[in-house]
Design a protein around this motif. Structure first.
Motif, mmCIF file in Angstrom:
data_model
loop_
_atom_site.group_PDB
_atom_site.id
_atom_site.type_symbol
_atom_site.label_atom_id
_atom_site.label_comp_id
_atom_site.label_asym_id
_atom_site.label_seq_id
_atom_site.Cartn_x
_atom_site.Cartn_y
_atom_site.Cartn_z
ATOM 1 N N SER A 233 0.834 -1.214 0.000
ATOM 2 C CA SER A 233 0.000 0.000 0.000
ATOM 3 C C SER A 233 0.859 1.250 0.000
ATOM 4 C CB SER A 233 -0.922 0.006 1.220
ATOM 5 O OG SER A 233 -1.666 1.209 1.261
ATOM 6 N N GLN A 234 0.463 2.230 -0.809
ATOM 7 C CA GLN A 234 1.149 3.515 -0.866
ATOM 8 C C GLN A 234 0.528 4.536 0.082
ATOM 9 O OE1 GLN A 234 1.084 4.735 -4.958
ATOM 10 N NE2 GLN A 234 2.499 3.143 -5.627
ATOM 11 N N HIS A 235 -0.505 4.108 0.786
ATOM 12 C CA HIS A 235 -1.210 5.011 1.696
ATOM 13 C C HIS A 235 -1.069 4.521 3.130
ATOM 14 C CE1 HIS A 235 -3.121 6.725 -1.896
ATOM 15 N NE2 HIS A 235 -3.391 5.479 -2.267
ATOM 16 N N THR A 236 -1.011 5.462 4.061
ATOM 17 C CA THR A 236 -0.908 5.086 5.480
ATOM 18 C C THR A 236 -2.266 4.794 6.089
ATOM 19 O OG1 THR A 236 -0.977 7.429 6.096
ATOM 20 C CG2 THR A 236 1.201 6.423 5.814
ATOM 21 N N ARG A 237 -3.320 5.312 5.465
ATOM 22 C CA ARG A 237 -4.682 5.055 5.929
ATOM 23 C C ARG A 237 -5.520 4.590 4.749
ATOM 24 N NH1 ARG A 237 -2.871 9.389 8.873
ATOM 25 N NH2 ARG A 237 -3.271 9.325 11.120
ATOM 26 N N VAL A 238 -6.223 3.488 4.926
ATOM 27 C CA VAL A 238 -7.062 2.949 3.854
ATOM 28 C C VAL A 238 -8.416 2.548 4.433
ATOM 29 C CG1 VAL A 238 -5.173 2.131 2.402
ATOM 30 C CG2 VAL A 238 -6.050 0.664 4.201
ATOM 31 N N PRO A 239 -9.487 2.775 3.664
ATOM 32 C CA PRO A 239 -10.797 2.329 4.132
ATOM 33 C C PRO A 239 -10.947 0.807 3.987
ATOM 34 C CG PRO A 239 -10.969 3.362 1.969
ATOM 35 C CD PRO A 239 -9.551 3.530 2.406
ATOM 36 N N VAL A 240 -11.666 0.232 4.900
ATOM 37 C CA VAL A 240 -11.947 -1.207 4.879
ATOM 38 C C VAL A 240 -13.463 -1.374 4.742
ATOM 39 C CG1 VAL A 240 -11.802 -3.369 6.163
ATOM 40 C CG2 VAL A 240 -9.926 -1.700 6.302
ATOM 41 N N PHE A 241 -13.884 -2.169 3.746
ATOM 42 C CA PHE A 241 -15.306 -2.309 3.472
ATOM 43 C C PHE A 241 -15.648 -3.767 3.205
ATOM 44 C CE2 PHE A 241 -13.003 -1.152 -0.373
ATOM 45 C CZ PHE A 241 -13.379 -2.138 -1.273
ATOM 46 N N ASN A 242 -16.932 -4.001 3.127
ATOM 47 C CA ASN A 242 -17.450 -5.342 2.873
ATOM 48 C C ASN A 242 -18.087 -5.372 1.485
ATOM 49 O OD1 ASN A 242 -18.465 -7.924 2.978
ATOM 50 N ND2 ASN A 242 -19.888 -7.551 4.658
ATOM 51 N N GLU A 243 -17.366 -5.872 0.496
ATOM 52 C CA GLU A 243 -17.804 -6.004 -0.895
ATOM 53 C C GLU A 243 -17.961 -4.654 -1.594
ATOM 54 O OE1 GLU A 243 -21.242 -8.459 -1.160
ATOM 55 O OE2 GLU A 243 -20.128 -10.302 -0.701
ATOM 56 N N SER A 244 -18.706 -3.727 -1.016
ATOM 57 C CA SER A 244 -18.937 -2.419 -1.634
ATOM 58 C C SER A 244 -18.463 -1.313 -0.704
ATOM 59 C CB SER A 244 -20.426 -2.227 -1.944
ATOM 60 O OG SER A 244 -20.688 -0.893 -2.338
ATOM 61 N N ILE A 245 -17.965 -0.240 -1.288
ATOM 62 C CA ILE A 245 -17.488 0.878 -0.484
ATOM 63 C C ILE A 245 -18.618 1.506 0.305
ATOM 64 C CG2 ILE A 245 -17.823 2.586 -2.308
ATOM 65 C CD1 ILE A 245 -14.945 2.473 0.261
#
Length: 428
Positions: A233-245
């Motif tokens: 990952s190039q980002h320090t913070r990433v969203p985590v989702f279930n199948e869809s954002i």
């Protein structure tokens, strides 16, 4: 007075003209002072600035004492000129003496000193404030009477002399002040200050990463794929989702899992436990408001949602800071993810580049109150999906379509050297 020698009379007349010039110049100088600079000097202990500032708190009083003194010396000078004319040439010279005195007072006691005071208000106003303060104390009873009568007349026409308008600058006026600061503020700092003012005009939609470009982690993916994504990952913070954002669980800070990840002790349950709750931002939020909200909420990333709760995109604190200080590179156009310079001098732009980034990178002035991306501007212009090779002018800027993908423009070529000169922004 008629018994005095002519030399003495001429000396007194010259002194009266000098006093008239002092009163006239002090009036213009006090009213021409820069109130913001005056307050700055007064706060830093400049005694003359404090006296001048105190005088200007009640302009009716300072004008009263100035006009009392000025009219007194002018009337006395007129009487003295009449006496001199009678002694020299008799009654027939009174008219000529009055005309000559009028010209002398106009030039030497009005125009010249007032012009000097307007050009150098501090040099005149600060020394004069000492004299005017002393005169105001001595003549206060007379000034009070004059002010009572004058202020009573003003109240008859609905004006309250005690209610003076505060010196508040509008945004456009403040922008003019910054632009005209010249060498006092470095050009880069001027641009940053203007960008801060522009935050009020822009919204989170102008700078957000669209939902189809959000890089996140789908917890339903294979665990090995998730580990590989976290590792690269190039980002320090990433969203985590279930199948869809739209079903976002939270935001993962990689610092919380990096040690377990390197030692292969991280699992899916631990990853979900270390998520920060998602932070949602309503569409239409102004950038200056969101900057404050990020600070208050101690957040650095948020999901932009519409009125139905659907996610439109992602905004990070860094995106807002770039609106102020510019891209975190030495050459925004050369290092932009969406804009690549060509050997021909043209630029190859991604269709999803934001209009604001395009303006900033190429120093253009495309409108930002409509479509937010280059693709949106092209589709708005053509009202259809263009074919590769199609050329057009968008608000006077030449654009050639290079590649399309399904229902959008993927890349386009821009030739800035053929563009009309950028219009100067109007300031008021």
């Amino acid at each position: 007075m008629s018994d005095l020698p002519l030399g003495t009379l001429f000396g007194i007349l010259a002194l009266l003209i000098v006093l008239s010039a002092l009163f006239s110049s002090s009036e213009t100088a006090l009213m021409s002072l820069n109130r913001y600079r005056l307050r700055h000097l007064a706060r830093h202990g400049r005694r003359s600035a404090r006296l001048a500032s105190r005088l200007l708190e009640r302009p009716d009083r300072v004008l009263g004492v100035i006009l009392l003194g000025n009219n007194f010396v002018n009337i006395l000078a007129a009487s003295l000129a009449t006496v001199i004319a009678l002694q020299l040439y008799g009654e027939g010279a009174i008219g000529a003496a009055s005309l000559l005195l009028t010209l002398v007072i106009l030039i030497f006691a009005e125009v010249a000193p007032k012009t000097l005071a307007a050009l150098h208000p501090e040099r005149v106003a600060f020394p004069a404030s000492w004299l005017l303060t002393a005169l105001l104390k001595v003549l206060y009873p007379l000034v009070w009477v004059v002010n009572v009568v004058a202020n009573g007349l003003l109240r008859l026409v609905g004006v309250d002399p005690r209610k003076t308008e505060e010196d508040h600058l509008s945004q456009d006026e403040l922008r003019t002040v910054v632009n005209e600061a010249g060498a006092m503020i470095p050009r880069r700092h001027q641009k940053m200050l203007l960008n801060i003012l522009d935050l009020e005009k822009a919204t989170v939609e102008d700078i957000m990463i669209p939902r189809n470009e959000i890089v996140g982690i789908d917890v339903t993916d294979d665990w090995d794929e998730i580990v590989a994504q976290l590792s690269s990952s190039q980002h320090t913070r990433v969203p985590v989702f279930n199948e869809s954002i739209d079903d976002v669980h939270g935001i993962l800070h990689l610092r919380r899992v990096v040690s377990d990840l390197t030692e292969r002790r991280l699992n899916r349950e631990q990853l979900l436990e270390r998520l920060e709750p998602p932070y949602f931002i309503p569409e239409g939020t102004r950038l200056h408001t969101q900057l404050v909200n990020f600070q208050r909420q101690r957040r650095r990333i948020g999901m932009v949602v519409d009125e139905y709760g659907d996610i439109l995109g992602l905004v990070a604190l860094e995106d807002i800071l770039e609106e102020i200080v510019g891209e975190f590179t030495t050459d925004p156009a050369a290092h932009s993810r969406y804009l690549r310079p060509l050997e021909s001098g043209a630029y190859l732009a991604q269709g999803n580049i934001s209009v604001r980034e395009l303006n900033r990178a190429l120093d253009w002035d495309l409108p930002t109150d409509g479509p937010k991306t280059l693709n949106g501007l092209i589709l708005e212009q053509l009202q259809s999906i263009p074919e590769p090779g199609t050329s057009m002018l968008i608000h006077g800027f030449p654009v050639t379509i290079v590649q399309t993908q399904e229902n959008r423009v993927k890349t386009a070529e821009i030739k800035p050297e053929t563009v009309r000169p950028r219009k100067k922004r109007k300031t008021t």
